[in-house]
Design a protein around this motif. Structure first.
Motif, PDB file in Angstrom:
ATOM      1  N   LYS A   4       0.852  -1.190   0.000  1.00  0.00           N
ATOM      2  CA  LYS A   4       0.000   0.000   0.000  1.00  0.00           C
ATOM      3  C   LYS A   4       0.886   1.237   0.000  1.00  0.00           C
ATOM      4  CE  LYS A   4      -0.090   0.185   4.937  1.00  0.00           C
ATOM      5  NZ  LYS A   4      -0.663   0.011   6.198  1.00  0.00           N
ATOM      6  N   ILE A   7       1.293   7.043   3.667  1.00  0.00           N
ATOM      7  CA  ILE A   7       1.077   8.491   3.725  1.00  0.00           C
ATOM      8  C   ILE A   7       2.357   9.164   4.220  1.00  0.00           C
ATOM      9  CG2 ILE A   7      -1.400   8.262   4.125  1.00  0.00           C
ATOM     10  CD1 ILE A   7      -0.758   9.216   7.039  1.00  0.00           C
ATOM     11  N   LEU A  10       1.185  12.516   9.324  1.00  0.00           N
ATOM     12  CA  LEU A  10      -0.074  12.963   9.915  1.00  0.00           C
ATOM     13  C   LEU A  10      -0.239  14.470   9.742  1.00  0.00           C
ATOM     14  CD1 LEU A  10      -2.552  12.512  11.813  1.00  0.00           C
ATOM     15  CD2 LEU A  10      -0.989  12.783  13.745  1.00  0.00           C
ATOM     16  N   LEU A  13      -1.515  15.697   6.396  1.00  0.00           N
ATOM     17  CA  LEU A  13      -2.970  15.541   6.243  1.00  0.00           C
ATOM     18  C   LEU A  13      -3.714  16.631   7.015  1.00  0.00           C
ATOM     19  CD1 LEU A  13      -3.375  11.659   6.531  1.00  0.00           C
ATOM     20  CD2 LEU A  13      -3.325  13.061   4.464  1.00  0.00           C
ATOM     21  N   LEU A  14      -3.280  16.872   8.236  1.00  0.00           N
ATOM     22  CA  LEU A  14      -3.969  17.885   9.046  1.00  0.00           C
ATOM     23  C   LEU A  14      -3.853  19.275   8.422  1.00  0.00           C
ATOM     24  CD1 LEU A  14      -2.936  16.804  12.663  1.00  0.00           C
ATOM     25  CD2 LEU A  14      -5.126  16.382  11.512  1.00  0.00           C
ATOM     26  N   GLU A 257       0.452  -1.087  12.239  1.00  0.00           N
ATOM     27  CA  GLU A 257      -0.717  -0.319  12.658  1.00  0.00           C
ATOM     28  C   GLU A 257      -1.102  -0.600  14.110  1.00  0.00           C
ATOM     29  OE1 GLU A 257      -4.184  -3.160  10.622  1.00  0.00           O
ATOM     30  OE2 GLU A 257      -3.711  -1.215   9.739  1.00  0.00           O
ATOM     31  N   LEU A 258      -0.551  -1.642  14.709  1.00  0.00           N
ATOM     32  CA  LEU A 258      -0.780  -1.837  16.146  1.00  0.00           C
ATOM     33  C   LEU A 258       0.109  -0.904  16.963  1.00  0.00           C
ATOM     34  CD1 LEU A 258      -1.046  -5.701  16.553  1.00  0.00           C
ATOM     35  CD2 LEU A 258      -2.849  -4.019  16.916  1.00  0.00           C
ATOM     36  N   SER A 259       1.278  -0.612  16.422  1.00  0.00           N
ATOM     37  CA  SER A 259       2.251   0.202  17.154  1.00  0.00           C
ATOM     38  C   SER A 259       2.060   1.698  16.924  1.00  0.00           C
ATOM     39  CB  SER A 259       3.656  -0.231  16.741  1.00  0.00           C
ATOM     40  OG  SER A 259       4.544   0.854  16.642  1.00  0.00           O
ATOM     41  N   GLU A 260       1.641   2.082  15.724  1.00  0.00           N
ATOM     42  CA  GLU A 260       1.668   3.508  15.377  1.00  0.00           C
ATOM     43  C   GLU A 260       0.753   4.384  16.244  1.00  0.00           C
ATOM     44  OE1 GLU A 260       1.656   4.292  11.185  1.00  0.00           O
ATOM     45  OE2 GLU A 260       2.025   6.436  11.464  1.00  0.00           O
ATOM     46  N   PRO A 261      -0.449   3.926  16.587  1.00  0.00           N
ATOM     47  CA  PRO A 261      -1.277   4.781  17.464  1.00  0.00           C
ATOM     48  C   PRO A 261      -0.650   4.986  18.851  1.00  0.00           C
ATOM     49  CG  PRO A 261      -2.598   3.056  16.427  1.00  0.00           C
ATOM     50  CD  PRO A 261      -1.169   2.711  16.156  1.00  0.00           C
ATOM     51  N   LEU A 262       0.274   4.100  19.237  1.00  0.00           N
ATOM     52  CA  LEU A 262       0.943   4.237  20.536  1.00  0.00           C
ATOM     53  C   LEU A 262       2.116   5.216  20.476  1.00  0.00           C
ATOM     54  CD1 LEU A 262      -0.644   1.558  20.729  1.00  0.00           C
ATOM     55  CD2 LEU A 262       1.293   0.536  21.902  1.00  0.00           C
ATOM     56  N   GLY A 264       2.753   8.236  19.380  1.00  0.00           N
ATOM     57  CA  GLY A 264       2.629   9.614  19.860  1.00  0.00           C
ATOM     58  C   GLY A 264       2.275   9.712  21.330  1.00  0.00           C
ATOM     59  N   ILE A 265       1.937   8.582  21.936  1.00  0.00           N
ATOM     60  CA  ILE A 265       1.442   8.598  23.311  1.00  0.00           C
ATOM     61  C   ILE A 265       2.555   8.375  24.337  1.00  0.00           C
ATOM     62  CG2 ILE A 265      -0.147   7.479  24.940  1.00  0.00           C
ATOM     63  CD1 ILE A 265      -1.610   8.896  22.684  1.00  0.00           C
ATOM     64  N   ARG A 327       6.977  10.133   7.591  1.00  0.00           N
ATOM     65  CA  ARG A 327       6.807   8.685   7.765  1.00  0.00           C
ATOM     66  C   ARG A 327       7.597   7.893   6.720  1.00  0.00           C
ATOM     67  NH1 ARG A 327       2.782   6.346   6.694  1.00  0.00           N
ATOM     68  NH2 ARG A 327       2.421   4.831   8.345  1.00  0.00           N
TER      69      ARG A 327
ATOM     70  N   ILE B  28      -4.194   6.745  12.829  1.00  0.00           N
ATOM     71  CA  ILE B  28      -3.016   7.101  13.630  1.00  0.00           C
ATOM     72  C   ILE B  28      -3.426   7.681  14.977  1.00  0.00           C
ATOM     73  CG2 ILE B  28      -1.018   8.638  13.764  1.00  0.00           C
ATOM     74  CD1 ILE B  28      -0.693   8.340  10.746  1.00  0.00           C
ATOM     75  N   ARG B 268      -4.866   7.137  28.286  1.00  0.00           N
ATOM     76  CA  ARG B 268      -4.624   6.210  27.179  1.00  0.00           C
ATOM     77  C   ARG B 268      -3.280   5.504  27.347  1.00  0.00           C
ATOM     78  NH1 ARG B 268      -4.538   7.988  20.951  1.00  0.00           N
ATOM     79  NH2 ARG B 268      -4.568   5.929  19.979  1.00  0.00           N
ATOM     80  N   ILE B 272      -2.481   1.349  27.707  1.00  0.00           N
ATOM     81  CA  ILE B 272      -1.434   0.635  26.978  1.00  0.00           C
ATOM     82  C   ILE B 272      -0.472  -0.043  27.949  1.00  0.00           C
ATOM     83  CG2 ILE B 272       0.541   0.925  25.437  1.00  0.00           C
ATOM     84  CD1 ILE B 272      -0.995   3.474  24.331  1.00  0.00           C
TER      85      ILE B 272
END
Lengths: 380, 380
Positions: A4, A7, A10, A13-14, A257-262, A264-265, A327, B28, B268, B272
């Protein structure tokens, strides 16, 4: 290959939002007090440079402690099966260009991504040839190479490598070497928490670190290194804070995709919880291996384990953060900070004063006991 | 009053992006596996209802453990200087409507915001009349009122109040009362970490909690409560996890642009790091007081301390999260989860196995000692 189209970032896009909306979104997502930093125009091939600074009020009794960090994220330039000496040389060449660019941006402390001198080959679980990438932390070719650049550029350099410990039976470690701005070897830290997750089969190669939670008192600030998977462990972050760190670097290699949302946290939460700056650096690109390997997830064997999504960033003690790097591309993030913001934030939020360390020392001692029973309230 | 127009929600602004971009942004920012939950159409005046569920694979040897939580965020309906009995009655009335709405959405566990039976008046540092809002946790009017609703609706209710402990010299505590689905008082937990920050002068009223880190084993899951400022403390979250929590509620009251960028991060991150669900609930609206007060920030005295920005949300063990409720309106967030996701996530990421509790028990014990010296590496 993931097949795929990735992108770019982030933030890109914003940025399609209208100016007023974007301003509101940024305030919530990124906090306040981070702005663009002016640096000289730097020509550097295949290297996207972004630069930011964090605001910090002046104090009456302390001068500002201004430091500039440089976070370098990069793809491996050769095919993963290129001979080791060539691969290392190509990476050294890439590194030299990034360090020279950072020097032009007046960077004081430069940090690479995790295991930067090699492909992230631990997914293969092969010992040959990957173990040959390991080097002596104090006297290996990469440390010697960087000592020259550190001295020349008056720069502290953090160099996360695969370490070979010849003094202890040739065992391997995942180690960050710290070289000071005089070109001297300053010390090392070994990764404290080792993943056993899917393709991150690193426990095949090295054990949990035995160097504690050292903080290195450099001329440009008190720094520490929380290597990769250690960012999932709040206790690891905590001990660097307790030992006095002002900046904690998190050199990483993470995909998916399991790791990426984490992403920034976690480093950002650590900055907030411990009132220090954190610098999260991720590898970028997709690495393809010669031999196929399976990923412990019931799927057929394959030759890559997905896209390292870069997106390196810096978070401040007050929870503000910079945008992320790309990215998809090699990048250098230059960030200027006043380390006085650490103590100012401690005074403001009071998280250290209200931490109740004595309570948790007792709780954790109880919890670590073999016969521990949790505090569970049942009706009958 | 803050004087500026409050935006309705971050999500509303992001929704202006085109569909494809929004999808990438959401992936994301919010992770994967959270989707809309269908619930019956519920008529409830001045209450915005949103409903979501988290995906969870089926297991071979355990049945799903499906639970629905309801998070209620609300403004105080009367002026803050209304008589205590009237204020409490108006809040009880509001609560009853929210609980009835939650019951129609088949909610099993319902949680209020912090100190929900009163204005968040601790900013004033006045003892009169605010201390009069305090109630007995086990037998006070609010607990008795909620016992009926819990029994009627087969619902566990978490009720954070200002507690008066008549058995111990009438002292006050910031306490969450747990009432089980049979209408029985189940237990209580007292806020472990008390802020001393700007307007959050709560240490004027109560001390650090003495109830440890209890986890309540209800029929709908093992739950715990981390009250407000405790969300800044990773050790507090950690101990609820060690004691076996599957859902940790974080009833809060927080305002301001320094706090809001942290709001989406901390609960959040706890989800995790500890492989459990977290439910972050914030008060909403602006509360104006009769007497002016100062805020310890060199600014003139004033009568409110800013806008409680709501934005309550649920985060899953894998780091996914729901969108937030409105920043300006009363809201009920209904969220369905399979508690099996907790253990699945533990198995996947291995954060508990790799936690090295024994190491940190020793480190924290050393750090809590009066004569502790940090692990600081100096050159000379």
């Amino acid at each position: 290959m993931s097949g795929k189209e990735e992108i770019e970032s982030l933030e890109k896009l914003l940025s399609k939002l209208d100016v007023k909306d974007l301003e509101s979104v940024n305030k919530i997502l990124y906090g306040i007090g981070c702005s663009k930093l002016e640096i000289p125009k730097i020509e550097a091939e295949d290297l996207e440079i972004q630069s930011y600074k964090f605001a910090c009020p002046r104090e009456q009794t302390r001068l500002p402690k201004i430091t500039r960090v440089g976070l370098f994220q990069n793809k491996t330039p050769l095919e993963t099966w290129a001979p080791i000496q060539e691969q290392r040389q190509a990476l050294h060449n890439l590194a030299e260009k990034a360090i020279e660019a950072a020097a032009k941006a007046s960077v004081n402390i430069f940090c690479f991504q995790e295991a930067w001198t090699m492909p992230f080959a631990f997914c293969t679980r092969e010992k040959v040839p990957w173990c040959e990438y390991a080097e002596n932390a104090e006297k290996g070719p990469t440390t010697r190479f960087l000592q020259n650049l550190a001295l020349k550029n008056n720069m502290v350099i953090i160099s996360p490598i695969l370490e070979r410990d010849e003094d202890h039976n040739d065992v391997l470690w995942n180690t960050a070497v710290v070289i000071d701005n005089h070109g001297d070897y300053f010390g090392k830290h070994r990764k404290n928490h080792i993943p056993r997750v899917g393709d991150f089969n690193e426990s095949t190669y090295y054990m949990e670190g035995n160097t504690g939670h050292p903080v290195f008192e450099t001329e440009f600030g008190k720094i520490a290194i929380n290597i990769c998977y250690g960012r999932h462990h709040p206790l690891n972050w905590l001990m660097f804070g307790i030992n006095g760190a002002e900046i904690v670097f998190n050199p990483s290699a993470t995909t998916g995709e399991l790791s990426e949302p984490l992403w920034g946290i976690e480093a950002r939460n650590a900055a907030i919880a411990n009132s220090y700056f954190t610098c999260a650096i991720n590898r970028v690109g997709t690495e393809i291996f010669q031999n196929e390997f399976s990923s412990g997830n019931s799927k057929p064997a394959h030759k890559d384990f997905g896209h390292f999504y870069g997106a390196s960033y810096v978070a401040a003690p007050n929870g503000s953060r910079t945008p992320g790097l790309s990215r998809i591309n090699n990048g250098l993030l230059v960030c200027e900070m006043d380390l006085n913001l650490c103590r100012q934030t401690k005074d403001f939020w009071g998280l250290q004063m209200t931490q109740r360390l004595d309570l948790y020392a007792k709780s954790l001692t109880a919890a670590a006991d073999l016969y521990f029973k949790p505090q569970l309230i049942k009706k009958f």
